[in-house]
Design an enzyme around this catalytic site. Structure first.
Site, PDB file in Angstrom:
ATOM      1  N   LYS A 193      15.040  -5.968   4.972  1.00 21.87           N
ATOM      2  CA  LYS A 193      15.371  -4.884   5.916  1.00 21.87           C
ATOM      3  C   LYS A 193      16.782  -5.029   6.507  1.00 21.87           C
ATOM      4  O   LYS A 193      17.447  -4.035   6.768  1.00 21.87           O
ATOM      5  CB  LYS A 193      14.327  -4.812   7.027  1.00 21.87           C
ATOM      6  CG  LYS A 193      12.992  -4.290   6.533  1.00 21.87           C
ATOM      7  CD  LYS A 193      12.010  -4.110   7.665  1.00 21.87           C
ATOM      8  CE  LYS A 193      10.644  -3.744   7.117  1.00 21.87           C
ATOM      9  NZ  LYS A 193       9.649  -3.542   8.164  1.00 21.87           N
TER      10      LYS A 193
ATOM     11  N   LYS B  28       0.831  -1.207   0.000  1.00 25.22           N
ATOM     12  CA  LYS B  28       0.000   0.000   0.000  1.00 25.22           C
ATOM     13  C   LYS B  28       0.863   1.253   0.000  1.00 25.22           C
ATOM     14  O   LYS B  28       0.342   2.376  -0.029  1.00 25.22           O
ATOM     15  CB  LYS B  28      -0.909   0.003   1.229  1.00 25.22           C
ATOM     16  CG  LYS B  28      -1.949  -1.110   1.199  1.00 25.22           C
ATOM     17  CD  LYS B  28      -2.939  -0.918   2.324  1.00 25.22           C
ATOM     18  CE  LYS B  28      -3.935  -2.052   2.429  1.00 25.22           C
ATOM     19  NZ  LYS B  28      -4.726  -2.276   1.237  1.00 25.22           N
ATOM     20  N   SER B  29       2.184   1.081   0.056  1.00 18.68           N
ATOM     21  CA  SER B  29       3.065   2.252   0.173  1.00 18.68           C
ATOM     22  C   SER B  29       2.922   3.240  -0.999  1.00 18.68           C
ATOM     23  O   SER B  29       2.890   4.456  -0.759  1.00 18.68           O
ATOM     24  CB  SER B  29       4.521   1.808   0.332  1.00 18.68           C
ATOM     25  OG  SER B  29       4.660   1.152   1.556  1.00 18.68           O
TER      26      SER B  29
ATOM     27  N   ALA C  72      10.864  -8.000  12.965  1.00 21.07           N
ATOM     28  CA  ALA C  72       9.811  -6.995  13.171  1.00 21.07           C
ATOM     29  C   ALA C  72       9.839  -6.477  14.610  1.00 21.07           C
ATOM     30  O   ALA C  72       9.609  -5.294  14.860  1.00 21.07           O
ATOM     31  CB  ALA C  72       8.449  -7.605  12.846  1.00 21.07           C
TER      32      ALA C  72
ATOM     33  N   ASP D 131       9.734   2.009  11.702  1.00 20.86           N
ATOM     34  CA  ASP D 131       8.686   1.067  12.137  1.00 20.86           C
ATOM     35  C   ASP D 131       8.294   1.301  13.601  1.00 20.86           C
ATOM     36  O   ASP D 131       7.107   1.258  13.941  1.00 20.86           O
ATOM     37  CB  ASP D 131       9.180  -0.380  11.985  1.00 20.86           C
ATOM     38  CG  ASP D 131       9.260  -0.800  10.529  1.00 20.86           C
ATOM     39  OD1 ASP D 131       8.481  -0.273   9.712  1.00 20.86           O
ATOM     40  OD2 ASP D 131      10.114  -1.646  10.202  1.00 20.86           O
TER      41      ASP D 131
ATOM     42  N   GLY E 129      -2.571  -3.666  11.898  1.00 19.35           N
ATOM     43  CA  GLY E 129      -1.427  -2.763  11.775  1.00 19.35           C
ATOM     44  C   GLY E 129      -1.526  -1.711  10.678  1.00 19.35           C
ATOM     45  O   GLY E 129      -0.514  -1.140  10.276  1.00 19.35           O
TER      46      GLY E 129
ATOM     47  N   ASN F  17      14.214   0.422   7.146  1.00 15.55           N
ATOM     48  CA  ASN F  17      13.054   0.399   6.236  1.00 15.55           C
ATOM     49  C   ASN F  17      12.984   1.663   5.382  1.00 15.55           C
ATOM     50  O   ASN F  17      12.128   1.763   4.505  1.00 15.55           O
ATOM     51  CB  ASN F  17      11.742   0.214   7.023  1.00 15.55           C
ATOM     52  CG  ASN F  17      11.300   1.487   7.703  1.00 15.55           C
ATOM     53  OD1 ASN F  17      12.124   2.315   8.091  1.00 15.55           O
ATOM     54  ND2 ASN F  17      10.006   1.664   7.828  1.00 15.55           N
TER      55      ASN F  17
ATOM     56  N   MET G  77       0.494  -6.415  14.393  1.00 19.27           N
ATOM     57  CA  MET G  77       1.351  -5.606  13.513  1.00 19.27           C
ATOM     58  C   MET G  77       1.140  -5.958  12.039  1.00 19.27           C
ATOM     59  O   MET G  77       1.604  -5.258  11.158  1.00 19.27           O
ATOM     60  CB  MET G  77       2.833  -5.773  13.904  1.00 19.27           C
ATOM     61  CG  MET G  77       3.165  -4.938  15.145  1.00 19.27           C
ATOM     62  SD  MET G  77       4.777  -5.251  15.883  1.00 19.27           S
ATOM     63  CE  MET G  77       5.885  -5.060  14.521  1.00 19.27           C
TER      64      MET G  77
ATOM     65  N   ALA H 239       9.778 -12.810  18.160  1.00 23.86           N
ATOM     66  CA  ALA H 239      11.115 -12.305  18.502  1.00 23.86           C
ATOM     67  C   ALA H 239      11.957 -12.168  17.237  1.00 23.86           C
ATOM     68  O   ALA H 239      13.165 -12.324  17.267  1.00 23.86           O
ATOM     69  CB  ALA H 239      11.786 -13.251  19.492  1.00 23.86           C
TER      70      ALA H 239
END
Ligand code: ATR
Length: 273
Positions: free
Chosen positions: A70, A20-21, A135, A107, A242, A91, A218, A132
């Site tokens: 990332k 969606k960026s 993200a 983020d 998120g 990011n 998220m 963990a």
């Protein structure tokens, strides 16, 4: 690769089709009157460095990077913000000049901003984070700096342990183990796993939850995520996916590139629709 490159900002990932960026950044551009053209680029898994080098050589000014790159983006940049150094993941990239590419991680501030918007977070809150992975690494520093206590619950105990020892210098962070199951109740539970397995309905014991507990996933998708389905099933009223985090992390990338922090409220509404 980008012959006659017609865009100067882009998001890079694999897969990237559903990102969606571009929509968010094109709305920000319209809203702020800043001219930038933003596209999405699917990067072959072994070509991240080549593709990014090409993009910046041919007029690229700024980039977002999403899964699974990332960590590679963190290694690609030759200047880093403090929060990117701590997260060890990037990011957002910005071309400073022909010599330097700056890496940032928005983020964490994206998540924190959305939790504040939703009224899901206060100082001293006790937060359970499930997962963990990368993200989580990206969001721990801002949550700890805000003054919350964090417990990490993860499928692989050793990964949680590693994360806790890496971040305990920044605040109150612990591993969540079974000895705490009947003595702890959380203000906020965040799902940061890439998959929340539907079958494991008892993954979070209900003893950890009160009627006031907030839940945040998220992840986002058009239909409810498995985590959100689970929240509904246990009768929770305070839950969110998120999508807001996505809008806020994008706004902070935009700020790094253009020195303007765009408003996000109407964009979150548009994305929800
Ligand atoms: P990301 O960068 O999105 O965080 P990641 O680094 O692969 O992706 O981490 C994914 C997280 O989801 C990890 O915490 C992982 O648990 P492990 O440390 O045990 O691998 C968790 N995860 C992935 N699949 C899972 C599953 N089926 N059940 C429970 N946890 C899962």
């Amino acid at each position: 690769m980008f012959r006659n490159q017609s865009f100067n900002y882009a998001v890079f990932g694999n897969p990237i089709d559903h990102s969606k960026s571009p929509k968010i950044h094109n709305l920000f551009a319209k809203k702020t009157g800043i001219f930038h053209t933003y596209k999405s680029v699917n990067v072959p898994l072994d070509q991240f460095n080549t593709v990014l080098c090409n993009f910046f050589k041919q007029g690229g000014q700024g980039a977002n990077v999403t899964a699974p790159f990332k960590q590679e983006a963190y290694l690609f940049c030759n200047k880093l913000t403090e929060r990117a150094k701590i997260a060890e993941s990037v990011n957002t990239l910005k071309k400073i000049d022909d010599k330097y590419i700056l890496g940032d991680n928005t983020d964490g501030i994206g998540l924190l901003s959305d939790l504040i918007r939703l009224n899901f977070i206060k100082k001293k809150y006790s937060i359970l984070i499930i997962g963990a992975g990368g993200a989580v690494k990206g969001v721990l520093f801002p949550l700890l700096s805000f003054g919350c206590s964090i417990f990490i619950l993860n499928r692989t105990f050793s990964n949680a342990k590693k994360l806790v020892s890496q971040f305990n210098k920044y605040g109150d962070i612990h591993i969540f183990d079974k000895t705490l199951w009947n003595i702890k109740c959380f203000d906020l539970i965040i799902n940061a796993t890439s998959k929340f397995i539907k079958k494991k309905d008892d993954f979070i014991p209900l003893s950890l939850v009160s009627s006031k507990t907030c839940f945040y996933d998220m992840n986002y998708q058009i239909n409810n995520t498995a985590f959100i389905d689970w929240c509904l099933k246990i009768g929770s009223v305070f839950f969110s996916n998120g999508i807001g985090m996505l809008a806020f992390q994008a706004a902070h990338s935009f700020l790094l590139w253009h020195n303007i922090l765009p408003e996000t409220d109407d964009i979150i509404d548009i994305l929800k629709r």
